[in-house]
Enzyme design. Sequence first.
Site, PDB file in Angstrom:
ATOM      1  N   LYS A 187       0.699  -1.090   0.115  1.00 36.92           N
ATOM      2  CA  LYS A 187       0.536  -0.097   0.071  1.00 36.92           C
ATOM      3  C   LYS A 187       1.000   1.497   0.104  1.00 36.92           C
ATOM      4  O   LYS A 187       1.774   0.980   0.738  1.00 36.92           O
ATOM      5  CB  LYS A 187      -0.913  -0.029   0.864  1.00 36.92           C
ATOM      6  CG  LYS A 187      -1.819   0.816   1.844  1.00 36.92           C
ATOM      7  CD  LYS A 187      -3.022   0.685   2.825  1.00 36.92           C
ATOM      8  CE  LYS A 187      -3.768   2.244   2.531  1.00 36.92           C
ATOM      9  NZ  LYS A 187      -4.940   1.586   4.037  1.00 36.92           N
ATOM     10  N   SER A 228      -9.771   2.148   3.262  1.00 37.81           N
ATOM     11  CA  SER A 228      -8.542   2.693   2.114  1.00 37.81           C
ATOM     12  C   SER A 228      -7.216   1.400   1.768  1.00 37.81           C
ATOM     13  O   SER A 228      -7.310   2.178   0.870  1.00 37.81           O
ATOM     14  CB  SER A 228      -7.988   3.507   3.127  1.00 37.81           C
ATOM     15  OG  SER A 228      -7.127   3.459   4.068  1.00 37.81           O
ATOM     16  N   SER A 283     -10.377  -0.271   7.667  1.00 39.58           N
ATOM     17  CA  SER A 283      -9.328  -0.411   6.460  1.00 39.58           C
ATOM     18  C   SER A 283      -8.436  -1.996   5.390  1.00 39.58           C
ATOM     19  O   SER A 283      -8.560  -1.872   4.325  1.00 39.58           O
ATOM     20  CB  SER A 283      -8.250   1.135   5.796  1.00 39.58           C
ATOM     21  OG  SER A 283      -9.214   1.822   5.991  1.00 39.58           O
TER      22      SER A 283
END
Length: 439
Positions: free
Chosen positions: A54, A129, A153
């Site tokens: 990420k 996210s 997330s």
Amino acid sequence: MKDRLAKAEALNPEIHAFIRFTPDVAMAQAKGAEARQMAGTLKGPLDGIPIAHKDIYETAGIPTTGHSRVLEHHVPKADSAAVRAWADAGAVMLGKLATHEFAFGGPSFDLPWPPARNPWDTARFTAGSSSGTGAAVAAGVILGGTGSDTGGSIRGPSALCGIAGIKPTYGLCSRMGVLPLSHTLDTVGPMAWTVEDCALLLQALAGHDPADPSSANRPKPDLLSGLNGGVKGLRIGVIRHFHEQDWPVSAGVAAGIADVARVLQAQGATVTEVTLPSLQDFNAAGWLILAADAFAVHEPWLRTKYRDYGEFLRERLALASTISAADYVQAQRRRRELNDAVAKVMEGCDLLLTAAQPSEAPLITVPGKWTSFEVANFTIPFNLTGQPALTVCAGYGEGGLPVGAQLIGRPFEDATVLRAGHAYEQATTWRARRPVMAG
């Protein structure tokens, strides 16, 4: 590894999972793994497997942007602890993955990179996210990837993308070198196709790091030796009012939760119903703390780079600026009361069970800038408590889209959560089904 990179690059125009690919790094790491395999000196089960990070995990010499124009040209000098841990285990990094802007603002369409899309239906949302990680794992281009979980997330994208993802116990894994959102809630962890793969990835991440003030000074846990131990004798409390009264979920999600309870009970677990304070109470305290912490992180940049933020995050942070010190203190006080209530219930349970998302994946155009504050969140209660929480795929609902269920354990009993999730996966056929991708 060339074929794997080629597949990822071919699919990316559909799912936008990657912000950037790192082919030179990937090929160098893959050659190292191949040499170790030939010599019989593999480092372990992660040696040579394809992963990605990420884009809030700092990578030395490779831009780490937070999916934001604010850090579009930010190139760290050192790897984050998690990036270093997986590299040391021999994992091969294919690239950096899309996220909601600074893990809070999305899905946004006014940023330098588009939002990730769901491989099961590219018109659909991934949740956030850790959106790129969910999409890349579901599409089968990486075995696993890093996520972060401040209000859900890791678990949200795992549910909508039909994969496994664990938010470890707060403090179990180092956050050193990860762009922060909330210092009191942020947790790093893995996402993968199976619970077993999550356990392998988490084993490499877990452990004390003196460089991270939030890191728990505890011995490194063993998350693998008991993974096949089954669930006989475990006590599972279903928080039925969360997903039936407080915020009723879709029929598909309700069926998935019931399936998890039924399967684990058939394997010897005891399943009962438990009651906690209302989901709305957890959401009110959780979102206020998260938003205030996020504003504290971004306040210096907001003064100088306000227009560089995307609209969603810019306005969410502007709202957060109105939170008073009194509001924040009262939310933290309420957090302690809620945590005490959960701890009391956990005296009679080894695991809790509820929803991870309220429905199957909506269209990507449906979530608005205030949706996070308007729709009840099933995951943020366990950011407040710091407990380990795992999303597993619990079947497929409307339109053949995946649904997820959430298993929650006591602090630092991550191994128990993984063991139960693995037992459920082994007893079902959901892992045999993959999204059909044109690439």
